[in-house]
Design a protein around this motif. Structure first.
Motif, mmCIF file in Angstrom:
data_model
loop_
_atom_site.group_PDB
_atom_site.id
_atom_site.type_symbol
_atom_site.label_atom_id
_atom_site.label_comp_id
_atom_site.label_asym_id
_atom_site.label_seq_id
_atom_site.Cartn_x
_atom_site.Cartn_y
_atom_site.Cartn_z
ATOM 1 N N VAL A 164 0.874 -1.165 0.000
ATOM 2 C CA VAL A 164 0.000 0.000 0.000
ATOM 3 C C VAL A 164 0.909 1.212 0.000
ATOM 4 O O VAL A 164 1.789 1.338 0.850
ATOM 5 C CB VAL A 164 -0.922 0.022 1.231
ATOM 6 C CG1 VAL A 164 -1.816 1.251 1.196
ATOM 7 C CG2 VAL A 164 -1.757 -1.242 1.298
ATOM 8 N N SER A 165 0.728 2.102 -0.980
ATOM 9 C CA SER A 165 1.611 3.261 -1.082
ATOM 10 C C SER A 165 0.784 4.521 -1.289
ATOM 11 O O SER A 165 -0.139 4.530 -2.113
ATOM 12 C CB SER A 165 2.587 3.082 -2.249
ATOM 13 O OG SER A 165 3.467 4.169 -2.331
ATOM 14 N N SER A 212 2.589 4.654 2.586
ATOM 15 C CA SER A 212 2.313 3.777 3.722
ATOM 16 C C SER A 212 1.623 4.501 4.862
ATOM 17 O O SER A 212 1.256 3.866 5.845
ATOM 18 C CB SER A 212 3.622 3.155 4.227
ATOM 19 O OG SER A 212 4.531 4.164 4.606
ATOM 20 N N VAL A 261 -8.410 3.393 -0.863
ATOM 21 C CA VAL A 261 -7.158 2.724 -0.513
ATOM 22 C C VAL A 261 -6.840 1.760 -1.639
ATOM 23 O O VAL A 261 -7.690 0.958 -2.039
ATOM 24 C CB VAL A 261 -7.261 1.977 0.828
ATOM 25 C CG1 VAL A 261 -5.979 1.196 1.104
ATOM 26 C CG2 VAL A 261 -7.534 2.950 1.956
ATOM 27 N N THR A 309 -5.236 1.685 11.422
ATOM 28 C CA THR A 309 -4.366 0.843 10.621
ATOM 29 C C THR A 309 -5.201 -0.041 9.704
ATOM 30 O O THR A 309 -6.188 -0.648 10.140
ATOM 31 C CB THR A 309 -3.475 -0.053 11.510
ATOM 32 O OG1 THR A 309 -2.650 0.780 12.315
ATOM 33 C CG2 THR A 309 -2.592 -0.954 10.662
ATOM 34 N N TYR A 340 -1.312 0.389 5.841
ATOM 35 C CA TYR A 340 -1.546 1.823 5.664
ATOM 36 C C TYR A 340 -1.891 2.402 7.027
ATOM 37 O O TYR A 340 -2.868 2.013 7.676
ATOM 38 C CB TYR A 340 -2.700 2.055 4.689
ATOM 39 C CG TYR A 340 -3.008 3.511 4.445
ATOM 40 C CD1 TYR A 340 -2.132 4.328 3.751
ATOM 41 C CD2 TYR A 340 -4.200 4.082 4.914
ATOM 42 C CE1 TYR A 340 -2.407 5.658 3.526
ATOM 43 C CE2 TYR A 340 -4.492 5.412 4.688
ATOM 44 C CZ TYR A 340 -3.591 6.201 4.003
ATOM 45 O OH TYR A 340 -3.874 7.520 3.785
ATOM 46 N N ASN A 381 -4.794 11.776 -0.343
ATOM 47 C CA ASN A 381 -5.424 11.790 0.978
ATOM 48 C C ASN A 381 -6.364 12.974 1.156
ATOM 49 O O ASN A 381 -7.263 12.938 1.991
ATOM 50 C CB ASN A 381 -4.354 11.839 2.068
ATOM 51 C CG ASN A 381 -3.601 10.540 2.214
ATOM 52 O OD1 ASN A 381 -4.088 9.582 2.792
ATOM 53 N ND2 ASN A 381 -2.388 10.502 1.667
#
Length: 949
Positions: free
Chosen positions: A621-622, A624, A637, A696, A731, A762
């Motif tokens: 996942v980038s 992070s 996501v 998380t 993430y 984001n």
């Protein structure tokens, strides 16, 4: 950077895992323990070749001459530095290649906190890249390398700050272990442990070089190392390079703080202060010409330094000419209490570095040691006497006899009545000589080994001109494949291939033909080749090729090393290494090469890389980390799934979420057609009740009955050996009260590398990647905001010429946001300039809001001092020193004892739009999910929509 990071004291130092009951190990046990040196840090074993394309000076007759010089001396030296590119490459090259010294370098950190001109790799990823760069540079210098477990946490202005983050004893532990392994006669450093070193981490490296002079020889210091099989070692001298400064009436200039301090210098060996500037006891002529290298030692070293491109972008080679560098002596312990001269001829002045000098390690032995050492030295002298560049094989008989004599002396020492300590010391130096004899014979006879994964057989009239078919680069657990080896004897002196095999850190097994299968010896001569083929099988639980050092997060300023034997090692052990033993007239000679893969890249040609083992499926996942605005009803996501399977890979991927959260879809299927394919799998996540706290999410991929919860990123750039950095597929999100103007259209011109553009997701901003063509052509009017990545003017040489388009865009009503730059940067609508004190490295430094009602601090988010809590690494780089009155500087911050720095954020109206220069380290904070950084950046992006501005 200061003490937010975990403080490491002696209690945090890992103890090597060899438990000793009842006290001191026997000599046999010590030898057994020495075999645990799988990374060959003591340099007692023959090294395998890493690649195929080698440096000419390391091969053939040129390399042979250098080996002959090494064989005639026991001189050994270790340099201790803080970061890659700190080294005095000219000195190291002069000693290793010119004087024949056995030379190593201990680098405390991997340069994780540096800048990056070449790629988007930062922190631990940058550390891996810079490790590979320094290893490449070391192949020019001709040195061995070791590393500390410390992490470069960014520029530190004091030694105390560095120790606060690392712990004094942790650093000393690494240095003592390195010295006890390599056992150098002389320790040197570029720095001296005072403010003339500038960077606090530089100061630590200078102090450690002096402290280790006594500490490594004291068995009471880190006794766990002694219990694990190492023996104390006391170097005979220690030096530091004379600082590049002059004492003035103001005192000494400290470039870390930009201030002057009283001229005082401390000797960590004698524990004495002095006001006298260090004077050179040794002068190293780095500008001397080497006919073997065809240039000066400094020039040759600079070719290696130029490979450290993340920091310098590539360098030229300086003109030939005199270049002397002075070193000051801080301590010495010569035989019989002799005092060293004030002006010495070299580092080893007053030390017997002839082979006969080894006898000083066992002063009571008189029956065989001196005589046998004299015999070995005489054989090397005969080899030197017959050396001819066009007929290197003439040296081989004497080298053969020298190797035999060395083996015989090793056996005598092992069976003698010498003390365990005397045996240990002698055997170390004799094994180094044996390794050097081995290498010299290989060079004299022109024996070579090529080992590579066997690709599809090539046919046709042009097959003989090919170097092989393309292969896979990454193997996976459970995979079977073939490896072919080719041994060639370039000389007219016959040798017999006696044995061949593979060594695997991944647990691979193999079946071989030829030498492995007992087919008998094969004699080769005059360019003849011996080819072998091995069928390799990786177990289902094969170990993947990953760095042996890890840390849980960037808050910890040091690495954990699970395997004690790999402490101080450069990188993981190779997944697969081919070894061949040839018999040359009764002596065994060994060659090794890491098994290579190959693929072709336009412009680079055939690219060879060592084989690595990686999981069948990588999931990541980038970025992070990030934020979730409290007002968001849903967020996106994306999990990236990559396959290393040699064929079709079909599976599923899902998200593990906080309680009360849901994802659509719950589970997604993926189907990847071939090795190297990847797919982005988007999930729409609906949070439960949001709060300003941490959350998380973990991506979990399933394939062939196994779950995969981590992925890797291949770091580096074209022309550099790659490395894989592993991370959990997690993430880390934080609920944040962040608002942004709706409907923003953002264009982003990448700089030298950052994750800022990805972080904008984001905030619900899907930025468009701009090209230089877009900027130069003025195709910017469709954007509300144009953002330039970090050091964009360095990344795009044509950007300066196209700067007028950016300024015109701003005048027409757009907003231009320029992230930090360095150098002669003056491309704003009004003048400004960078200064010497252009950084604030304490990420906890107080921030004062000078113009709190400025639009960038008040809308749509009201910025307060709390928004600067939780920042990492630093406040920023590239602060402006002076600027035109048209700019507004809305905030100020500074390090302790630093003048106020107001140039970290400048805002100016220009025409109908605005221009923003932001040196605050948003490129570090946003990928780490720092809420205040997002709130501030949201304001910058929204500037053009603020009706009150």
């Amino acid at each position: 950077m200061t003490s937010k990071r975990v403080v490491a004291g002696l209690a945090a130092v890992s103890v090597m895992g060899l438990v000793v009951a009842g006290g001191v190990l026997s000599c046999q046990e010590l030898r057994d323990a020495a075999r645990l040196d799988r990374a060959n840090l003591a340099s007692e074993q023959v090294r395998s070749a890493i690649g195929v394309q080698k440096i000419a000076a390391n091969e053939g007759s040129a390399a042979l001459w250098q080996s002959l010089v090494k064989l005639r001396t026991r001189a050994s030296l270790m340099m201790i530095v803080a970061h890659p590119d700190d080294e005095d490459g000219g000195m190291l090259t002069y000693e290793a290649r010119g004087q024949g010294a056995h030379v190593a370098m201990l680098t405390l950190t991997r340069g994780e906190g540096g800048q990056n001109l070449m790629s988007a790799d930062f922190d631990d990823a940058l550390g891996l890249v810079r490790t590979q760069e320094l290893l490449a540079a070391g192949r020019y210098m001709g040195i061995d390398q070791m590393w500390g477990t410390q992490v470069d946490f960014g520029f530190s202005k004091t030694k105390e700050e560095a120790f606060e983050n690392w712990g004094h004893d942790r650093v000393l532990y690494d240095a003592v272990r390195a010295v006890r392994l390599y056992r150098p006669l002389v320790v040197t450093a570029v720095f001296i442990g005072g403010i003339t070193d500038g960077h606090g981490q530089h100061q630590v490296s200078g102090e450690m070089a002096q402290e280790v002079f006594d500490a490594a020889g004291d068995p009471k210091v880190f006794p766990d190392q002694i219990a694990a099989g190492l023996m104390p070692w006391s170097p005979l001298k220690v030096y530091g390079r004379v600082p590049f400064f002059s004492v003035t009436s103001k005192g000494m200039y400290d470039y870390a703080t930009g201030k002057y301090a009283p001229a005082r210098f401390y000797n960590y060996v004698t524990k004495e202060w002095t006001t006298e500037s260090p004077k050179a006891n040794v002068t190293v002529p780095e500008g001397d010409y080497s006919p073997v290298l065809g240039m000066t030692y400094l020039q040759f070293a600079r070719m290696g330094l130029g490979l450290q491109k993340t920091q310098n972008g590539g360098m030229g080679v300086p003109a030939a000419g005199r270049f002397d560098v002075g070193y000051h002596r801080y301590g010495a312990r010569l035989l019989d209490g002799a005092q060293p001269r004030e002006e010495e001829k070299g580092f080893f002045d007053g030390v017997d570095v002839t082979l006969a000098g080894m006898s000083a390690l066992a002063p009571g032995e008189s029956s065989f040691l001196k005589q046998d050492l004299a015999k070995i030295d005489g054989l090397v002298g005969q080899a030197v006497g017959v050396y001819k560049i066009a007929a290197p094989e003439k040296t081989a008989p004497f080298l053969r006899d020298g190797l035999k004599a060395t083996d015989e002396l090793i056996a005598k020492v092992e069976s003698s009545g010498l003390t365990d300590r005397e045996k240990y010391d002698l055997l170390h130096e004799l094994r180094v000589k044996r390794m050097q004899f081995n290498d010299a014979i290989v060079q004299a006879l022109g024996i070579s080994l090529r080992a590579q994964v066997a690709g599809k057989a090539e046919t046709g009239p042009f097959a003989r001109f090919s170097d092989g078919a393309e292969t896979f680069v990454t193997a996976v657990p459970g995979q079977s494949f073939a490896v072919k080896t080719l041994v060639v004897n370039g000389s007219k002196v016959p040798v017999a291939v006696k044995g061949a095999g593979l060594e695997s850190s991944a647990g691979a097994t193999y079946e071989g033909s030829g030498a492995k299968a007992g087919a008998g010896e094969k004699t080769i001569v005059g360019g003849e080749a011996y080819e072998d083929l091995f069928q390799v099988k990786l177990p289902e639980d094969a170990k993947v090729t990953r760095p042996p050092f890890t840390r849980p997060g960037i808050e910890q300023a040091y690495y954990d090393v699970a395997d004690p034997a790999m402490r101080n090692a450069s990188l993981p052990l190779p997944a697969l290494t081919a070894w061949v033993t040839v018999d040359y007239d009764g002596v065994d000679v060994k060659l090794g090469q890491e098994v290579q893969t190959l693929h072709r890249v336009t412009g680079l040609g055939t690219v060879y890389e060592p084989l690595v083992v990686a999981p069948a499926i990588s999931v990541a996942v980038s970025p992070s980390a990030g934020v979730v605005p409290l007002t968001e009803k849903t967020l996106m996501v994306t999990a990236r799934v990559k396959s290393n399977v040699k064929g079709v890979a079909t599976g599923t991927v899902k998200l593990e979420l906080p309680k009360g959260w849901t994802a659509t879809p719950e589970t997604a299927e993926f189907s990847l057609g071939k090795d190297g394919d990847s797919v982005d799998v988007p999930f729409v996540v609906t949070p439960g009740k949001m709060a300003e706290t941490a959350y998380t999410m973990t991506a979990v991929a399933s394939y062939a009955g196994k779950e995969y919860r981590e992925g890797y990123k291949t770091v580096g750039y074209a022309g550099l050996l790659p490395a894989n950095l592993y991370r959990p597929a997690t993430y880390r999100a934080r609920g944040a009260d962040v608002k942004i103007a709706p409907g923003l259209k953002v264009g982003y011109l990448p700089g030298t590398g950052d994750e800022v553009q990805a972080s904008l997701e984001n905030l619900g901003v899907h930025a468009t990647t701009l090209t230089m063509g877009d900027v130069a052509g003025g195709r910017l009017s469709g954007y509300d905001v144009v953002v330039l990545g970090v050091r964009a003017y360095a990344a795009h040489p044509g950007l300066a010429a196209a700067n007028g388009q950016l300024l015109q865009y701003a005048k027409n009503g757009g907003v231009v946001i320029v992230q930090y730059n360095l150098g002669n940067f003056d491309y704003g609508p009004y003048s400004f300039s960078l200064g010497d004190a252009e950084k604030v490295v304490d990420e906890r430094a107080a921030v004062r809001l000078l113009v709190p009602e400025s639009p960038v601090l008040s809308w749509p988010n009201r910025i307060t001092e709390r928004d600067f809590d939780g920042w990492v690494e630093e406040r920023g780089h590239g602060f402006m020193e002076t600027w035109d009155s048209q700019y507004v500087a809305p905030l100020e911050t500074h390090d302790p004892d630093q003048d106020p720095q107001k140039g970290g954020l400048l805002v100016a109206k220009t025409g109908k739009g605005a221009y923003v220069y932001v040196a605050l380290a948003l490129y570090r904070e946003l990928p780490e999910g720092v809420p205040g950084a997002y709130r501030l950046f949201a304001n910058l992006l929204s500037l053009g929509k603020d009706k009150a501005k």
